[in-house]
Design a protein around this motif. Sequence first.
Motif, PDB file in Angstrom:
ATOM      1  N   ARG A   1      77.305  43.461  60.581  1.00 35.09           N
ATOM      2  CA  ARG A   1      78.537  42.676  60.415  1.00 35.09           C
ATOM      3  C   ARG A   1      78.624  42.028  59.046  1.00 35.09           C
ATOM      4  N   TYR A   2      77.475  41.824  58.413  1.00 35.63           N
ATOM      5  CA  TYR A   2      77.442  41.131  57.131  1.00 35.63           C
ATOM      6  C   TYR A   2      76.678  41.960  56.111  1.00 35.63           C
ATOM      7  N   ARG A   3      77.129  41.884  54.880  1.00 37.82           N
ATOM      8  CA  ARG A   3      76.431  42.544  53.783  1.00 37.82           C
ATOM      9  C   ARG A   3      75.063  41.886  53.649  1.00 37.82           C
ATOM     10  N   TYR A   4      74.036  42.678  53.345  1.00 39.78           N
ATOM     11  CA  TYR A   4      72.683  42.132  53.276  1.00 39.78           C
ATOM     12  C   TYR A   4      71.879  42.847  52.215  1.00 39.78           C
TER      13      TYR A   4
ATOM     14  N   TYR B   1      65.151  39.261  54.648  1.00 41.31           N
ATOM     15  CA  TYR B   1      66.504  39.733  54.353  1.00 41.31           C
ATOM     16  C   TYR B   1      67.440  38.555  54.163  1.00 41.31           C
ATOM     17  N   GLN B   2      68.393  38.723  53.236  1.00 34.79           N
ATOM     18  CA  GLN B   2      69.473  37.760  53.070  1.00 34.79           C
ATOM     19  C   GLN B   2      70.769  38.426  53.508  1.00 34.79           C
ATOM     20  N   TYR B   3      71.546  37.690  54.299  1.00 36.76           N
ATOM     21  CA  TYR B   3      72.853  38.135  54.770  1.00 36.76           C
ATOM     22  C   TYR B   3      73.895  37.236  54.129  1.00 36.76           C
ATOM     23  N   PHE B   4      74.970  37.839  53.597  1.00 41.25           N
ATOM     24  CA  PHE B   4      75.932  37.113  52.780  1.00 41.25           C
ATOM     25  C   PHE B   4      77.247  36.844  53.508  1.00 41.25           C
ATOM     26  N   ASP B   5      77.890  35.731  53.117  1.00 43.63           N
ATOM     27  CA  ASP B   5      79.190  35.306  53.674  1.00 43.63           C
ATOM     28  C   ASP B   5      79.109  35.067  55.172  1.00 43.63           C
ATOM     29  N   VAL B   6      78.001  34.518  55.617  1.00 41.68           N
ATOM     30  CA  VAL B   6      77.797  34.211  57.037  1.00 41.68           C
ATOM     31  C   VAL B   6      78.314  32.791  57.304  1.00 41.68           C
ATOM     32  N   PRO B   7      79.251  32.636  58.233  1.00 44.43           N
ATOM     33  CA  PRO B   7      79.741  31.291  58.561  1.00 44.43           C
ATOM     34  C   PRO B   7      78.615  30.424  59.128  1.00 44.43           C
TER      35      PRO B   7
ATOM     36  N   GLY C   1      76.272  26.284  50.899  1.00 45.04           N
ATOM     37  CA  GLY C   1      77.048  26.423  49.664  1.00 45.04           C
ATOM     38  C   GLY C   1      77.393  27.875  49.356  1.00 45.04           C
ATOM     39  N   SER C   2      76.428  28.754  49.520  1.00 38.43           N
ATOM     40  CA  SER C   2      76.651  30.184  49.245  1.00 38.43           C
ATOM     41  C   SER C   2      76.909  30.989  50.522  1.00 38.43           C
ATOM     42  N   ARG C   3      76.780  30.315  51.674  1.00 39.46           N
ATOM     43  CA  ARG C   3      76.944  30.973  52.985  1.00 39.46           C
ATOM     44  C   ARG C   3      75.968  32.144  53.138  1.00 39.46           C
ATOM     45  N   THR C   4      74.726  31.903  52.702  1.00 36.10           N
ATOM     46  CA  THR C   4      73.684  32.921  52.762  1.00 36.10           C
ATOM     47  C   THR C   4      72.689  32.566  53.855  1.00 36.10           C
TER      48      THR C   4
END
Length: 74
Positions: free
Chosen positions: A63-66, A33-39, A19-22
């Motif tokens: 590659r992803y914001r974290y 760590y949480q990485y955001f907008d990960v497909p 849902g949040s692609r986290t």
Amino acid sequence: MQRQPVTSSNVVSIGYDPGSRTLEIEFREQAIYQYFDVPEDVSDGLLRAPSHGKFIWANIRDRYRYQRVDQRAS
């Protein structure tokens, strides 16, 4: 977030919220760590990878914001 344990020298567990692609990764160095907008296909690839650490370095790190979200008790 619910994480599932994995067999890895560097990673303890991996979780993903579509849902949040986290993507959430618990590392052996006692950091989460949480990485955001990960497909979702990237998360699936990580779970299937023969080496979770190598997959993270090649496909997720830088590659992803974290953010670091937690530290396990020692």
